[in-house]
Scaffold this active site. Structure first.
Site, PDB file in Angstrom:
ATOM      1  CE  LYS A 120      -2.328  -0.815   3.809  1.00 44.52           C
ATOM      2  NZ  LYS A 120      -1.783  -2.124   4.243  1.00 44.52           N
TER       3      LYS A 120
ATOM      4  NE  ARG B 119      -3.453  -1.375  10.510  1.00 44.60           N
ATOM      5  CZ  ARG B 119      -2.399  -0.769   9.959  1.00 44.60           C
ATOM      6  NH1 ARG B 119      -2.424   0.509   9.665  1.00 44.60           N
ATOM      7  NH2 ARG B 119      -1.310  -1.464   9.708  1.00 44.60           N
TER       8      ARG B 119
ATOM      9  NE  ARG C 101       7.465  -3.339   5.353  1.00 41.06           N
ATOM     10  CZ  ARG C 101       6.224  -2.931   5.567  1.00 41.06           C
ATOM     11  NH1 ARG C 101       5.461  -2.520   4.577  1.00 41.06           N
ATOM     12  NH2 ARG C 101       5.714  -2.973   6.798  1.00 41.06           N
TER      13      ARG C 101
ATOM     14  NE  ARG D 211       7.251  -0.888   9.751  1.00 43.88           N
ATOM     15  CZ  ARG D 211       6.042  -0.643   9.227  1.00 43.88           C
ATOM     16  NH1 ARG D 211       5.930   0.058   8.120  1.00 43.88           N
ATOM     17  NH2 ARG D 211       4.957  -1.099   9.807  1.00 43.88           N
TER      18      ARG D 211
ATOM     19  NE  ARG E 158       2.536  -5.160  11.089  1.00 45.41           N
ATOM     20  CZ  ARG E 158       3.478  -4.868  10.186  1.00 45.41           C
ATOM     21  NH1 ARG E 158       4.642  -5.469  10.227  1.00 45.41           N
ATOM     22  NH2 ARG E 158       3.253  -3.960   9.276  1.00 45.41           N
TER      23      ARG E 158
HETATM   24  P1  AMP Z   1       1.565   0.540   9.213  1.00 43.40           P
HETATM   25  O1  AMP Z   1       2.771   1.346   8.907  1.00 43.40           O
HETATM   26  O2  AMP Z   1       0.315   1.067   8.544  1.00 43.40           O
HETATM   27  O3  AMP Z   1       1.757  -0.930   9.001  1.00 43.40           O
HETATM   28  O4  AMP Z   1       1.281   0.728  10.778  1.00 43.40           O
HETATM   29  C1  AMP Z   1       2.220   0.305  11.750  1.00 43.40           C
HETATM   30  C2  AMP Z   1       1.530   0.052  13.064  1.00 43.40           C
HETATM   31  O5  AMP Z   1       0.934   1.277  13.531  1.00 43.40           O
HETATM   32  C3  AMP Z   1       0.384  -0.950  13.029  1.00 43.40           C
HETATM   33  O6  AMP Z   1       0.837  -2.297  13.125  1.00 43.40           O
HETATM   34  C4  AMP Z   1      -0.417  -0.524  14.246  1.00 43.40           C
HETATM   35  O7  AMP Z   1       0.205  -0.950  15.441  1.00 43.40           O
HETATM   36  C5  AMP Z   1      -0.298   0.995  14.200  1.00 43.40           C
HETATM   37  N1  AMP Z   1      -1.386   1.596  13.396  1.00 43.40           N
HETATM   38  C6  AMP Z   1      -1.259   2.307  12.240  1.00 43.40           C
HETATM   39  N2  AMP Z   1      -2.456   2.702  11.792  1.00 43.40           N
HETATM   40  C7  AMP Z   1      -3.369   2.222  12.672  1.00 43.40           C
HETATM   41  C8  AMP Z   1      -4.778   2.256  12.744  1.00 43.40           C
HETATM   42  N3  AMP Z   1      -5.505   2.876  11.807  1.00 43.40           N
HETATM   43  N4  AMP Z   1      -5.386   1.643  13.800  1.00 43.40           N
HETATM   44  C9  AMP Z   1      -4.664   1.033  14.754  1.00 43.40           C
HETATM   45  N5  AMP Z   1      -3.334   0.931  14.735  1.00 43.40           N
HETATM   46  C10 AMP Z   1      -2.674   1.521  13.706  1.00 43.40           C
END
Ligand code: AMP
Length: 262
Positions: A36, A115, A154, A185, A196
């Site tokens: 994404k 989410r 990644r 990460r 996740r």
């Molecule tokens: P991402 O970079 O989008 O994979 O987000 C990394 C982490 O941030 C996720 O695994 C969640 O712990 C947290 N996170 C990001 N966006 C959200 C969301 N909309 N709701 C809840 N947790 C989030």
């Protein structure tokens, strides 16, 4: 530069996108690691719409030396490290505080938000109050087993956030774009990835039906190269705005260019 989104409403964006005749307002769905972020960057270049990632906003808060984290934000970092979702209230406070980004004249591409159904309902209510409507919700589709492989390989540039894969370049340590250090990460490690994926299936996958019911869902297969996926996305968006458009994709294989969306 999406400064307001990353650092909060106290920080103005250094470069505002120009007013678009028909700005795109999009949500990107799909499991973590499906690509994404890469697609959001390509769409940003092509459409001018701002790439708004909640994950990036959390990481920006965590990485700022001068940023005094609120207790809710400090708690959020703990969830992130474990691969769990940050509580809806904390996420919504952060998004709402940055609500003016949803009025951006160039449009927006929400990545990683919403989410959960709760978050989607909060966003829906907010957009209705503000008189803004979504154009499409793109769902990037890929079997979960394939995604796990992608996530564990990644690597992300600490400076410009560009994404690399161990498979593509052996074991890269520096970013091709800016020379920044690449890192793995913490939440891309196997223990967190398992959490996740479960969280995605339980909390985020139901959004596919939610947006299908609203007539906004645009499914896009996420296998292949970023360019191929992007070409599919552009073609699907064209069809969404103009259902009479039969073009399967508008990827010009001679020049490798993708013609601009109307
Ligand atoms: P991402 O970079 O989008 O994979 O987000 C990394 C982490 O941030 C996720 O695994 C969640 O712990 C947290 N996170 C990001 N966006 C959200 C969301 N909309 N709701 C809840 N947790 C989030």
């Amino acid at each position: 530069m999406i400064t307001t989104w990353l650092y909060g409403p106290g920080e103005a964006c250094s470069k505002m996108p120009g007013k678009m005749e028909a700005p795109w307002r999009l949500v990107l769905l799909g499991a973590p690691g499906v690509g994404k972020g890469t697609q959001a960057e390509l769409l940003n270049e092509q459409l001018g719409a701002c790439h708004l990632s909640t994950g990036d906003a959390f990481r920006a808060a965590a990485g700022r030396a001068d940023c005094h984290l609120t207790p809710a934000m400090a708690e959020a970092m703990d969830y992130i490290r474990r691969g769990a979702l940050v509580p809806d209230g904390t996420v919504w406070d952060m998004v709402r505080e940055r609500g003016k980004c949803l009025h951006c004249p160039g449009g927006f591409i929400l990545d990683g938000f919403p989410r959960t159904i709760h978050q989607a309902e909060a966003l829906h209510g907010f957009l209705a109050e503000e008189g803004i409507s979504l154009d499409a919700v793109i769902d990037y589709e890929m079997p979960l087993a394939q995604i796990v492989g992608r996530l564990s390989g990644r690597r992300v540039c600490a400076q410009c956030n560009a994404i690399f894969h161990v498979d593509d370049t052996g074991a890269p340590s520096r970013c091709d774009h800016c020379g920044g250090q690449l890192h793995h990460r913490e939440d891309d490690r196997p223990e967190s990835i398992t959490v996740r994926m479960k969280v995605y299936e339980n909390s985020t996958a139901p959004l596919i039906q939610y947006y299908q019911n609203l007539g906004l869902l645009v499914p896009v297969p996420a296998s292949g190269s970023p360019k191929e996926i992007f070409a599919r996305t552009v073609a699907a968006l064209k069809r969404k705005r103009d259902p009479s458009c039969q073009q399967q994709d508008n990827f010009d294989r001679t020049s490798n260019a993708i013609s601009a969306l109307p």
